[in-house]
Design a protein around this motif. Structure first.
Motif, PDB file in Angstrom:
ATOM      1  N   MET A 120      40.324  52.739  23.973  1.00  0.00           N
ATOM      2  CA  MET A 120      39.733  52.869  25.310  1.00  0.00           C
ATOM      3  C   MET A 120      39.152  54.273  25.465  1.00  0.00           C
ATOM      4  O   MET A 120      39.705  55.245  24.968  1.00  0.00           O
ATOM      5  CB  MET A 120      40.837  52.637  26.360  1.00  0.00           C
ATOM      6  CG  MET A 120      41.374  51.229  26.318  1.00  0.00           C
ATOM      7  SD  MET A 120      42.758  50.980  27.503  1.00  0.00           S
ATOM      8  CE  MET A 120      41.859  51.179  29.040  1.00  0.00           C
ATOM      9  N   ASN A 121      37.967  54.310  26.173  1.00  0.00           N
ATOM     10  CA  ASN A 121      37.331  55.593  26.463  1.00  0.00           C
ATOM     11  C   ASN A 121      37.901  56.109  27.758  1.00  0.00           C
ATOM     12  O   ASN A 121      38.739  55.460  28.400  1.00  0.00           O
ATOM     13  CB  ASN A 121      35.832  55.461  26.517  1.00  0.00           C
ATOM     14  CG  ASN A 121      35.399  54.338  27.501  1.00  0.00           C
ATOM     15  OD1 ASN A 121      36.042  54.137  28.522  1.00  0.00           O
ATOM     16  ND2 ASN A 121      34.317  53.652  27.201  1.00  0.00           N
ATOM     17  N   SER A 123      36.467  56.520  30.648  1.00  0.00           N
ATOM     18  CA  SER A 123      36.123  55.744  31.854  1.00  0.00           C
ATOM     19  C   SER A 123      37.014  54.515  31.967  1.00  0.00           C
ATOM     20  O   SER A 123      37.453  54.116  33.062  1.00  0.00           O
ATOM     21  CB  SER A 123      34.646  55.363  31.830  1.00  0.00           C
ATOM     22  OG  SER A 123      34.318  54.607  30.680  1.00  0.00           O
ATOM     23  N   GLU A 124      37.289  53.866  30.846  1.00  0.00           N
ATOM     24  CA  GLU A 124      38.157  52.666  30.872  1.00  0.00           C
ATOM     25  C   GLU A 124      39.586  53.060  31.253  1.00  0.00           C
ATOM     26  O   GLU A 124      40.267  52.333  32.013  1.00  0.00           O
ATOM     27  CB  GLU A 124      38.179  51.985  29.499  1.00  0.00           C
ATOM     28  CG  GLU A 124      36.865  51.315  29.186  1.00  0.00           C
ATOM     29  CD  GLU A 124      36.818  50.738  27.769  1.00  0.00           C
ATOM     30  OE1 GLU A 124      35.996  49.881  27.490  1.00  0.00           O
ATOM     31  OE2 GLU A 124      37.679  51.176  26.939  1.00  0.00           O
ATOM     32  N   TYR A 128      41.848  51.851  34.413  1.00  0.00           N
ATOM     33  CA  TYR A 128      43.204  51.297  34.183  1.00  0.00           C
ATOM     34  C   TYR A 128      44.257  52.111  34.916  1.00  0.00           C
ATOM     35  O   TYR A 128      45.292  51.579  35.354  1.00  0.00           O
ATOM     36  CB  TYR A 128      43.507  51.273  32.676  1.00  0.00           C
ATOM     37  CG  TYR A 128      44.656  50.355  32.317  1.00  0.00           C
ATOM     38  CD1 TYR A 128      44.449  48.970  32.276  1.00  0.00           C
ATOM     39  CD2 TYR A 128      45.928  50.873  32.052  1.00  0.00           C
ATOM     40  CE1 TYR A 128      45.491  48.147  31.958  1.00  0.00           C
ATOM     41  CE2 TYR A 128      46.981  50.037  31.730  1.00  0.00           C
ATOM     42  CZ  TYR A 128      46.777  48.644  31.679  1.00  0.00           C
ATOM     43  OH  TYR A 128      47.803  47.805  31.379  1.00  0.00           O
TER      44      TYR A 128
END
Length: 642
Positions: A120-121, A123-124, A128
């Protein structure tokens, strides 16, 4: 006390068990406190969750933050999340549906990040992170609820521990009190045991003292059993035991056995004259003399009354007689009792046997010898001879034959006339008993009357003679009188008067025709029965004659007590009337006394005309003897005059 001690010990046992139970309960409560660390872990997990969120936010906003730091926090969070599945926290979460659902969401979220974190980056992760912020409030609620639960459990546990402490303290205090009571009771119990021990010791001492007293009493009783209480001499029981021992020893040593029996002469006169106390004192003095002269194996005994005994072995007859004479000399010495001089003699019967070993026979033989000595007079010593036993056996045989003779009616009555001394007409007949023995033939009264009197058979015999004489006299043509001799034994019976009256009634003989002849010795006794009986019969018409007058101890005072009808002069005086002046004077005195007392005189044993003439000259009323007729049986049931 024992029950109290047992109760206390039992209570101590229960209390100890209960304390063990309290300790166990305390340990259980303390173990609960260790479980509270799991509940406090919920708070730590929530804190770590918040910290993980902070690190994740820093990573999103700060490019210098590395992903490894976030991974580290994620791993920490994953390890913390395992606490919600186990222990008290797990049970707490499972018991609440909302908390259980929260735990599932948290697990899913963390597992998702664990798998996709590196992919996951920023932004993700930011998007979350917002989803993660939605769990903050429920986790905070979970943390505060777990904390409240743990605090409440801790308080309850502390309360329980405090209660257990109070109970434990109270029980301990009670145990201390009970222990003190137990100690006091044990002290008193020990004191009681000590007192009991002292009592047992005293009892043992008393028992020992009682044992010693009992031994002394037993020794005294044993002494009393074998010794005479009056004289302290060996008694009859010891005599028999020693006699058996002497016989056994003599048989072993092949020696002779000597038994002597001593019987005091006229001892009854001492009692009658001076009293029984004087008689007892005399026996004690005699015993002291005998004890003082006892020597060696010779032993003296008092068998009872005035009878003593002597035992020895190995004596010859001469030595035995000498020993007996020495004992008699000791006994015969004068005694002083109550300021009175008393002289007494003794007769001795001796048996010396080398063959006879039966104790009862030896005693019987000595007794027979003593009987012979007594018959010969005072102070006599007799040694047993076989003839004495034969004489006894003859007497026993005679007794047996006499008993059978009464049953078989072997006794008959002979009659001898009594005549007027001057006209020689028959005045009466004297009934004389005879025994027709089946082997010995006709026996005179002298041979069996003494035995009959001794055995008591004279009562039946005399009754039979009286009945026969009265019955025959009642049938005579000439109604002369009938004279019947009466034994002293018969007169001593209170029933005799009734027997005479019954026979007179049955035979029909008038009382005036019956004369009873009695001896002096039968009348002048301590008993009043003979005199009362004769007075009663004489009042009814029966005539009374005193027989064998002059041979006893008659006196005018005694004769006056009973008005006799006749006095019979003994034949010993009649036989000497022609040769001895004294006999003539005695008969003159008797006939004169009879006339002065209004009695008739009868002379017995007249055999010659010369004797009759002398009696006539002296004024004797009646005569009896062979000169006028011998005793004969009745003829055809009748006896004629002349």
């Amino acid at each position: 006390m024992n029950r109290i001690l047992a109760g206390i010990i039992f209570f101590l046992f229960i209390s100890t068990g209960y304390i063990s139970f309290l300790v166990h309960e305390r340990q259980q409560e303390l173990q609960k406190l260790t479980h509270y660390a799991d509940s406090w872990s919920a708070v730590q997990m929530v804190s770590e969750y918040y910290r993980f969120e902070s690190w994740l936010g820093l990573y999103i906003s700060d490019d210098t933050m590395t992903l490894d730091a976030v991974r580290l926090r994620l791993d920490i969070m994953l390890s913390q999340s395992d606490l919600i599945k186990e222990g008290d926290l797990g049970h707490y979460i499972e018991s609440n549906p909302a908390h259980y659902e929260l735990a599932i969401q948290l697990e899913k979220m963390l597992n998702y990040l664990d798998v996709h974190l590196e992919k996951m980056n920023r932004s993700e992760l930011k998007a979350y992170l917002k989803e993660m912020h939605a769990l903050d409030a429920p986790l905070a609620h979970l943390s505060s609820g777990a904390l409240d639960k743990d605090v409440s459990s801790i308080n309850n546990t502390n309360t329980n521990i405090q209660t257990l402490y109070y109970i434990y303290s109270a029980t301990s205090v009670l145990l201390i009190i009970l222990s003190a009571i137990l100690g006091i009771l044990i002290f008193f119990q020990n004191r009681n045991i000590l007192r009991a021990h002292l009592q047992v010791k005293c009892l043992a001492e008393e028992l020992q003292e009682s044992k010693e007293k009992l031994q002394i009493q037993n020794a005294k009783l044993e002494y009393d059993v074998y010794h005479d209480s009056l004289t302290e001499m060996n008694n009859r029981q010891l005599f028999w035991g020693d006699l058996n021992k002497t016989i056994a020893m003599a048989e072993k040593n092949n020696d002779s056995v000597t038994v002597m029996l001593f019987d005091l002469d006229r001892f009854k006169e001492v009692n009658d004259t001076y009293g029984h106390d004087a008689g007892d004192m005399l026996l004690r003095q005699i015993s002291h003399r005998l004890i003082s002269m006892s020597q060696g194996s010779d032993t003296l005994y008092r068998l009872g009354g005035d009878e003593f005994a002597f035992l020895s072995s190995g004596l010859t007859e001469s030595r035995a007689v000498s020993r007996a004479q020495k004992i008699c000399d000791f006994i015969n010495q004068p005694y002083t009792i109550y300021n009175a001089i008393i002289n007494i003699t003794t007769c001795v019967g001796i048996v010396i046997s080398e063959t006879e070993r039966r104790s009862d026979y030896l005693y019987k033989f000595a007794d027979l010898a003593l009987y012979e000595a007594k018959n010969e007079g005072s102070g006599k010593i007799k040694v047993f001879r076989q003839r004495m036993l034969e004489k006894l056996q003859e007497s026993r045989t005679l007794e047996h034959d006499m008993a059978m003779a009464i049953v078989n009616k072997e006794f008959v009555v002979y009659y001898q006339p009594i005549v007027d001394s001057f006209s020689q007409e028959i005045y009466s007949y004297e009934a004389l008993i005879r025994w027709i023995h089946p082997l010995k033939g006709l026996l005179s009264p002298d041979s069996f009357i003494p035995v009959a009197e001794k055995t008591g058979m004279i009562n039946e015999m005399g009754k039979s003679v009286l009945e026969i004489a009265c019955r025959e006299a009642a049938s005579w043509v000439i109604p002369v009188k009938i004279s019947v001799n009466v034994s002293p034994v018969q007169l001593s019976s209170k029933a005799f008067a009734g027997i005479v009256l019954s026979i007179l009634k049955d035979t029909g003989l008038p009382a005036e025709r019956l004369e009873l002849e009695v001896t002096e010795s039968s009348l002048f006794t301590e008993s009043n029965t003979p005199m009362n009986t004769l007075n009663k019969l004489r009042a009814l018409g029966v005539k009374i004659s005193i027989d064998d007058f002059g041979t006893g101890y008659s006196s005018l005072s005694r004769l006056s007590r009973l008005a006799f009808d006749k006095i019979k002069i003994d034949k010993s005086f009649v036989h000497s009337i022609s040769t001895q002046e004294d006999a003539l004077n005695i008969i003159r005195l008797i006939t004169g006394m009879a006339k002065s007392l209004n009695m008739k005189a009868v002379a017995e044993g007249v055999e010659t005309e010369e004797q009759l003439a002398s009696l006539q000259a002296l004024g004797c009323d009646f005569a009896q003897g062979y000169l006028f007729g011998k005793p004969q049986p009745g003829i055809n049931g009748k006896i004629r005059n002349g």
